[in-house]
Design an enzyme around this catalytic site. Structure first.
Site, mmCIF file in Angstrom:
data_model
loop_
_atom_site.group_PDB
_atom_site.id
_atom_site.type_symbol
_atom_site.label_atom_id
_atom_site.label_comp_id
_atom_site.label_asym_id
_atom_site.label_seq_id
_atom_site.Cartn_x
_atom_site.Cartn_y
_atom_site.Cartn_z
ATOM 1 N N GLY A 30 1.857 5.024 -0.453
ATOM 2 C CA GLY A 30 1.157 6.311 -0.570
ATOM 3 C C GLY A 30 2.140 7.377 -1.009
ATOM 4 O O GLY A 30 2.115 7.875 -2.129
ATOM 5 N N ARG A 31 3.081 7.664 -0.087
ATOM 6 C CA ARG A 31 4.072 8.712 -0.321
ATOM 7 C C ARG A 31 4.780 8.560 -1.678
ATOM 8 O O ARG A 31 4.866 9.507 -2.449
ATOM 9 C CB ARG A 31 5.109 8.631 0.805
ATOM 10 C CG ARG A 31 6.098 9.770 0.824
ATOM 11 C CD ARG A 31 7.202 9.492 1.844
ATOM 12 N NE ARG A 31 6.711 9.153 3.161
ATOM 13 C CZ ARG A 31 6.410 10.028 4.121
ATOM 14 N NH1 ARG A 31 6.572 11.311 3.903
ATOM 15 N NH2 ARG A 31 5.966 9.623 5.284
ATOM 16 N N GLU A 50 0.831 -1.215 0.000
ATOM 17 C CA GLU A 50 0.000 0.000 0.000
ATOM 18 C C GLU A 50 0.861 1.259 0.000
ATOM 19 O O GLU A 50 0.871 2.007 0.978
ATOM 20 C CB GLU A 50 -0.849 0.029 1.279
ATOM 21 C CG GLU A 50 -1.727 -1.170 1.484
ATOM 22 C CD GLU A 50 -2.189 -1.307 2.934
ATOM 23 O OE1 GLU A 50 -1.630 -0.651 3.837
ATOM 24 O OE2 GLU A 50 -3.133 -2.059 3.157
ATOM 25 N N CYS A 99 0.306 33.200 12.384
ATOM 26 C CA CYS A 99 0.666 33.988 13.558
ATOM 27 C C CYS A 99 1.153 33.033 14.653
ATOM 28 O O CYS A 99 0.481 32.841 15.673
ATOM 29 C CB CYS A 99 -0.553 34.777 14.002
ATOM 30 S SG CYS A 99 -0.103 36.232 14.890
ATOM 31 N N TYR A 131 1.075 13.989 1.733
ATOM 32 C CA TYR A 131 0.883 14.481 3.110
ATOM 33 C C TYR A 131 1.040 16.003 3.220
ATOM 34 O O TYR A 131 1.527 16.506 4.237
ATOM 35 C CB TYR A 131 1.833 13.754 4.072
ATOM 36 C CG TYR A 131 1.678 12.246 4.034
ATOM 37 C CD1 TYR A 131 0.488 11.638 4.461
ATOM 38 C CD2 TYR A 131 2.700 11.422 3.562
ATOM 39 C CE1 TYR A 131 0.332 10.258 4.412
ATOM 40 C CE2 TYR A 131 2.547 10.040 3.515
ATOM 41 C CZ TYR A 131 1.368 9.466 3.937
ATOM 42 O OH TYR A 131 1.209 8.096 3.885
HETATM 43 N N1 LLP Z 1 -0.708 1.619 4.911
HETATM 44 C C1 LLP Z 1 -0.952 1.987 6.172
HETATM 45 C C2 LLP Z 1 -1.731 1.112 7.035
HETATM 46 C C3 LLP Z 1 -0.464 3.209 6.665
HETATM 47 O O1 LLP Z 1 -0.702 3.552 7.926
HETATM 48 C C4 LLP Z 1 0.286 4.061 5.806
HETATM 49 C C5 LLP Z 1 0.793 5.340 6.276
HETATM 50 C C6 LLP Z 1 0.499 3.643 4.478
HETATM 51 C C7 LLP Z 1 -0.009 2.404 4.077
HETATM 52 C C8 LLP Z 1 1.267 4.476 3.497
HETATM 53 O O2 LLP Z 1 2.601 4.595 3.836
HETATM 54 P P1 LLP Z 1 3.608 5.347 2.829
HETATM 55 O O3 LLP Z 1 3.745 4.520 1.574
HETATM 56 O O4 LLP Z 1 2.991 6.672 2.504
HETATM 57 O O5 LLP Z 1 4.866 5.450 3.576
HETATM 58 N N2 LLP Z 1 1.838 12.139 7.842
HETATM 59 C C9 LLP Z 1 3.107 11.432 7.843
HETATM 60 C C10 LLP Z 1 2.975 10.030 7.259
HETATM 61 C C11 LLP Z 1 1.999 9.174 8.008
HETATM 62 C C12 LLP Z 1 1.867 7.801 7.396
HETATM 63 C C13 LLP Z 1 0.740 7.069 7.997
HETATM 64 N N3 LLP Z 1 0.493 5.784 7.432
HETATM 65 C C14 LLP Z 1 4.122 12.246 7.052
HETATM 66 O O6 LLP Z 1 3.755 13.296 6.547
HETATM 67 O O7 LLP Z 1 5.283 11.854 6.954
#
Ligand code: LLP
Length: 433
Positions: free
Chosen positions: A293-294, A291, A362, A392
């Site tokens: 995302g980033r 999965e 601010c 994000y």
């Molecule tokens: N699957 C689950 C269950 C997750 O909790 C997450 C991210 C992903 C997949 C995706 O992970 P990625 O491929 O994006 O690393 N707001 C934080 C990141 C929080 C990630 C939360 N879970 C930031 O801006 O770095």
């Protein structure tokens, strides 16, 4: 020279993004402005999907973790690219549904789903729930029983792995708020419970060790631990999982200090461990899901700002303050995340001024980035770009200080279109009684 290949400099000395002039885009759409490179999003999807298929066969599933950036057009792109999606809230489910996304391909995460959330997800036909704990399991069972159905589920298991990333995104450790730990026996108890219920159908297990993962062998270790858990459940409970979901994807390059990863090569290393451990345990290979995302959207994004002031505090430091900030990108304020900052309107000028890039809120914590190099010729009205903001940023944007959120403009084939319109001050008061 650039941290991502969709960046460049054109003849006018302006930063280009996806082959387009960022100064012209800023003039057309205003700032602050989120830009998204559609071709890059699609390319990133294909890199993962092709590698997942090559490594784990036709049953492999690649899901976009839409918490990284969620708006309707993103789900349309995911549908077209044949991607599953990971959703974590009623809002994300609704957005995907309103985009016409086929939610039977969605995995629904979260550690605190309400009865209303569960019912809404079932109404929308969400394919699979990733159940976090006993309370949720009973609630899903009850709602599915009311409907006379059996909900497909995965159980979230905590493998006890430290991904060596920043603390706010560590999730695989035994004391995590997510899932149930293998080490304490609580994961096994959750499996026993799931197997005893008639209105859930247990497909397998999910784990997510952390985000912005670079450390050498995090996924290999997760695969090893999870496959041994699957074998243990087979041997003790006679249950063999058919799906193993390994959670989020790899880290991305925000600055030159971050490594460049070859995702296909990294996944081949994971697959080697996967096939070897399955063979060692005589385990029939589960379908593998991932999965990311980033790494699907981060380098497809760029944020443009207009400088509002350049302040020199003699003997101390300099500030360049811009028309956005922690409201559109809270990641430095929250995690001290590094970014590459560029003088988008004058890329050829020497970058001879060290400064902090400050936001417009601010609050003194509203800093976008500390100690960056910009030209000392930079003036009020000049453009500043923050790179790699596709993940994000919009997803975590807020209206703190009643600052309206920027628009999201997609770049495609030399053209551009508004994917999310700019918020107005009337949008802000629109919810007030
Ligand atoms: N699957 C689950 C269950 C997750 O909790 C997450 C991210 C992903 C997949 C995706 O992970 P990625 O491929 O994006 O690393 N707001 C934080 C990141 C929080 C990630 C939360 N879970 C930031 O801006 O770095």
């Amino acid at each position: 020279m650039f941290i991502c290949e969709n960046l460049g400099v054109n003849d006018a000395g302006h930063l280009s993004f996806a082959g387009q002039d960022t100064a012209a885009l800023a003039a057309r759409y205003g700032t602050p402005l989120y830009l998204m490179d559609e071709a890059r999003i699609r390319r990133n999807c294909r890199v993962y999907r092709d590698a997942m298929r090559a490594c784990f066969g036709e049953s492999a599933m690649t899901l976009y973790a839409s918490k990284a950036n969620s708006f309707r057009q993103i789900y349309r792109i995911m549908q077209e690219e044949g991607m599953g999606v990971d959703v974590v809230s009623r809002g994300e489910i609704h957005t995907a549904a309103r985009a016409g996304y086929d939610l039977s391909r969605a995995f629904y995460h979260g550690n605190a789903k309400s009865d209303a959330d569960i019912a809404y997800a079932m109404d929308c036909g969400v394919g699979c729930f990733v159940v976090d704990n006993e309370d949720e399991l009973h609630a899903v069972e009850a709602e599915a029983a009311r409907r006379g159905t059996a909900q497909r589920i995965l159980l979230r298991v905590t493998p006890g792995i430290d991904p060596h990333t920043y603390e706010a995104v560590n999730t695989g450790m035994v004391d995590s708020k997510f899932g149930r730990a293998i080490a304490t026996g609580e994961a096994e108890a959750l499996v026993r419970l799931a197997l005893s219920l008639r209105h859930v159908r247990l497909l397998g297990f999910h784990c997510h060790v952390g985000s912005q993962v670079f450390a050498e062998d995090v996924f290999e270790r997760a695969v090893d631990v999870m496959l041994r858990f699957i074998a243990q459940m087979r041997d003790t409970l006679g249950y063999t999982a058919s799906v193993l979901d390994l959670g989020g994807g790899y880290g991305v390059r925000y600055t030159d200090a971050d490594p460049t990863l070859d995702i296909a090569e990294k996944l081949r290393d994971v697959a080697r461990v996967f096939h070897a451990v399955c063979a060692e345990l005589s385990l029939s290979e589960p379908a593998v899901a991932l999965e990311p995302g980033r790494s699907i959207v981060a380098d497809a994004g760029l944020t443009l700002y207009t400088a509002q002031s350049v302040k020199r505090i003699r003997g101390y430091k300099n500030y360049v303050a811009v028309d956005g900030g922690m409201t559109d990108n809270p990641r430095f304020a929250l995690y001290k995340s590094r970014y590459t900052v560029l003088p988008a309107g004058d890329m050829n000028a020497p970058r001879n001024m060290r400064c902090d890039l400050a936001g417009c809120c601010c609050e003194s914590g509203d800093i976008l980035q500390q100690d960056v190099a910009l030209p000392d010729t930079l003036r009020r009205g000049d453009l500043v770009a923050v790179c790699t903001t596709g993940a994000y940023n919009y997803a975590m944007a807020s209206n703190y200080n009643r600052v309206p959120r920027p628009c999201v403009v997609m770049l495609r084939d030399g053209d551009s279109y508004v994917a999310v319109r700019r918020e107005t001050v009337d949008d802000l008061t629109g919810l007030d009684a």
